[in-house]
Design a protein around this motif. Structure first.
Motif, mmCIF file in Angstrom:
data_model
loop_
_atom_site.group_PDB
_atom_site.id
_atom_site.type_symbol
_atom_site.label_atom_id
_atom_site.label_comp_id
_atom_site.label_asym_id
_atom_site.label_seq_id
_atom_site.Cartn_x
_atom_site.Cartn_y
_atom_site.Cartn_z
ATOM 1 N N GLY A 1 0.834 -1.201 0.000
ATOM 2 C CA GLY A 1 0.000 0.000 0.000
ATOM 3 C C GLY A 1 0.869 1.251 0.000
ATOM 4 N N PRO A 2 0.432 2.322 0.682
ATOM 5 C CA PRO A 2 -0.804 2.387 1.484
ATOM 6 C C PRO A 2 -2.054 2.578 0.617
ATOM 7 N N TYR A 3 -3.177 2.120 1.170
ATOM 8 C CA TYR A 3 -4.462 2.173 0.489
ATOM 9 C C TYR A 3 -5.444 3.030 1.284
ATOM 10 N N ASP A 4 -6.377 3.625 0.558
ATOM 11 C CA ASP A 4 -7.428 4.422 1.188
ATOM 12 C C ASP A 4 -8.540 3.484 1.661
ATOM 13 N N PHE A 5 -8.778 3.459 2.952
ATOM 14 C CA PHE A 5 -9.759 2.550 3.548
ATOM 15 C C PHE A 5 -11.151 2.737 2.972
ATOM 16 N N ARG A 6 -11.485 3.952 2.557
ATOM 17 C CA ARG A 6 -12.846 4.233 2.098
ATOM 18 C C ARG A 6 -13.156 3.590 0.754
ATOM 19 N N TYR A 7 -12.142 3.373 -0.058
ATOM 20 C CA TYR A 7 -12.389 2.965 -1.435
ATOM 21 C C TYR A 7 -11.782 1.606 -1.782
ATOM 22 N N GLN A 8 -11.272 0.901 -0.801
ATOM 23 C CA GLN A 8 -10.615 -0.361 -1.073
ATOM 24 C C GLN A 8 -11.437 -1.499 -0.484
ATOM 25 N N PHE A 9 -12.074 -2.274 -1.331
ATOM 26 C CA PHE A 9 -12.913 -3.367 -0.847
ATOM 27 C C PHE A 9 -12.480 -4.724 -1.409
ATOM 28 N N GLY A 10 -11.345 -4.752 -2.099
ATOM 29 C CA GLY A 10 -10.923 -5.975 -2.759
ATOM 30 C C GLY A 10 -9.893 -6.762 -1.977
ATOM 31 N N GLU A 11 -9.002 -7.380 -2.718
ATOM 32 C CA GLU A 11 -8.040 -8.314 -2.145
ATOM 33 C C GLU A 11 -7.111 -7.681 -1.106
ATOM 34 N N PRO A 12 -6.539 -6.485 -1.341
ATOM 35 C CA PRO A 12 -5.654 -5.909 -0.312
ATOM 36 C C PRO A 12 -6.326 -5.778 1.050
ATOM 37 N N LYS A 13 -7.558 -5.306 1.078
ATOM 38 C CA LYS A 13 -8.269 -5.149 2.349
ATOM 39 C C LYS A 13 -8.527 -6.513 2.990
ATOM 40 N N ARG A 14 -8.929 -7.474 2.178
ATOM 41 C CA ARG A 14 -9.193 -8.809 2.713
ATOM 42 C C ARG A 14 -7.919 -9.428 3.289
ATOM 43 N N LEU A 15 -6.804 -9.277 2.569
ATOM 44 C CA LEU A 15 -5.543 -9.853 3.026
ATOM 45 C C LEU A 15 -5.097 -9.257 4.359
ATOM 46 N N VAL A 16 -5.136 -7.929 4.442
ATOM 47 C CA VAL A 16 -4.659 -7.261 5.666
ATOM 48 C C VAL A 16 -5.563 -7.566 6.850
ATOM 49 N N GLU A 17 -6.866 -7.471 6.640
ATOM 50 C CA GLU A 17 -7.778 -7.671 7.770
ATOM 51 C C GLU A 17 -7.791 -9.127 8.235
ATOM 52 N N SER A 18 -7.668 -10.065 7.318
ATOM 53 C CA SER A 18 -7.661 -11.473 7.726
ATOM 54 C C SER A 18 -6.362 -11.836 8.432
ATOM 55 N N ALA A 19 -5.257 -11.232 8.009
ATOM 56 C CA ALA A 19 -3.953 -11.578 8.588
ATOM 57 C C ALA A 19 -3.619 -10.774 9.840
ATOM 58 N N HIS A 20 -4.157 -9.541 9.941
ATOM 59 C CA HIS A 20 -3.730 -8.666 11.038
ATOM 60 C C HIS A 20 -4.866 -8.005 11.820
ATOM 61 N N PHE A 21 -6.092 -8.024 11.290
ATOM 62 C CA PHE A 21 -7.153 -7.295 11.977
ATOM 63 C C PHE A 21 -8.453 -8.096 12.016
ATOM 64 N N PRO A 22 -8.372 -9.357 12.465
ATOM 65 C CA PRO A 22 -9.609 -10.113 12.659
ATOM 66 C C PRO A 22 -10.380 -9.544 13.850
ATOM 67 N N PRO A 23 -11.604 -9.983 14.067
ATOM 68 C CA PRO A 23 -12.417 -9.412 15.149
ATOM 69 C C PRO A 23 -11.764 -9.450 16.526
ATOM 70 N N TYR A 24 -10.997 -10.498 16.837
ATOM 71 C CA TYR A 24 -10.406 -10.560 18.185
ATOM 72 C C TYR A 24 -9.262 -9.566 18.357
ATOM 73 N N VAL A 25 -8.616 -9.169 17.256
ATOM 74 C CA VAL A 25 -7.630 -8.084 17.338
ATOM 75 C C VAL A 25 -8.352 -6.756 17.499
ATOM 76 N N GLU A 26 -9.393 -6.553 16.695
ATOM 77 C CA GLU A 26 -10.167 -5.313 16.795
ATOM 78 C C GLU A 26 -10.719 -5.124 18.202
ATOM 79 N N SER A 27 -11.091 -6.225 18.860
ATOM 80 C CA SER A 27 -11.632 -6.163 20.220
ATOM 81 C C SER A 27 -10.537 -6.158 21.286
ATOM 82 N N LEU A 28 -9.268 -6.179 20.860
ATOM 83 C CA LEU A 28 -8.102 -6.098 21.758
ATOM 84 C C LEU A 28 -7.956 -7.322 22.651
ATOM 85 N N LEU A 29 -8.436 -8.476 22.192
ATOM 86 C CA LEU A 29 -8.343 -9.690 23.005
ATOM 87 C C LEU A 29 -6.945 -10.294 22.943
ATOM 88 N N ARG A 30 -6.351 -10.336 21.751
ATOM 89 C CA ARG A 30 -4.993 -10.872 21.603
ATOM 90 C C ARG A 30 -4.484 -10.512 20.217
#
Length: 238
Positions: free
Chosen positions: A35-64
């Motif tokens: 990237g860097p990518y604009d969060f507002r306009y990126q809904f494809g593979e880059p967003k999926r890759l980053v969120e699945s690898a680094h920002f799943p729900p338990y990270v967003e909720s600060l669990l681990r």
């Protein structure tokens, strides 16, 4: 020695004429390997890759963390790839509040720097300014928070209930209850599901039900259509 002093003066003049360079020195360049990518306009593979690898729900909720020992490390990666990732910014702010520090464990920058980076990357993103206002309120800097909030509202996206809800929460914390109520009405009218803002306003004795929406304007075409519907034959039961 003279050459050295000349270099110092040149750097000082350069930074003085270009504040963005000073911000980059303090809070890092926006250049990133991914990237860097604009969060507002990126809904494809880059967003999926980053969120699945680094920002799943338990990270967003600060669990681990997922790839880092400290949850801040994964949020750090997310914000380097998507500097204006609204939910990741909020998670970093919540982590800093929980850890009682401006620079959470695992994060290479302070919350102020992450917000600065987001605003440099997407200066037209009103939600970034609203999040920054929320952080300033938590730090007790209400005057600057009002300025950021007003600037963010000028850049408000159309029909965005999450934006309206966030604005309402910020105005509630500033005790600007009339503005908080107006934002709440916009958010709930648009279908925002969380009742927290309404509950806060009710507890403070500041909630009022929204006025009814105005009746649709009658036009000659509408009247003609209604008349035809009334006079149309009833379908046979056969």
């Amino acid at each position: 020695m003279k050459r050295f002093l000349g270099l110092l003066i040149g750097v000082s003049v350069l930074l003085g004429n270009n504040p963005a360079n000073a911000d980059e020195i303090n809070c890092g360049s926006l250049h990133n390997g991914f990237g860097p990518y604009d969060f507002r306009y990126q809904f494809g593979e880059p967003k999926r890759l980053v969120e699945s690898a680094h920002f799943p729900p338990y990270v967003e909720s600060l669990l681990r963390g997922r790839t880092a020992d400290a949850v801040g490390g994964d949020i750090d990666y997310t914000l380097r790839a998507f500097p204006n990732h609204h939910r990741a910014l909020l998670s970093m702010m919540n982590l800093a509040t929980r850890e009682r520090t401006g620079k959470p464990p695992g994060s290479r920058f302070s919350v102020e720097c992450w917000l600065d980076r987001a605003e440099r990357f997407a200066p037209d993103d009103g939600m970034v300014k609203v999040l920054w206002a929320t952080w300033l309120i938590k730090q007790g800097n209400k005057a600057e928070a009002e300025e950021k909030l007003a600037a963010g509202i000028k850049q408000a996206p159309e029909m965005n209930t999450n934006f309206d809800y966030s604005v309402g929460l910020a105005y509630f914390d500033l005790k600007r209850y009339d503005l908080a109520l107006a934002a709440a009405h916009r958010a709930y009218r648009g279908g925002f599901p969380l009742p927290g803002l309404k509950q806060k306003l009710m507890k403070a004795g500041q909630w009022r039900d929204p006025p009814p929406l105005p009746a649709p304007t009658q036009t000659p075409d509408n009247v003609a259509n209604e008349s035809q519907e009334k006079t149309a034959p009833t379908p046979s039961a056969e």
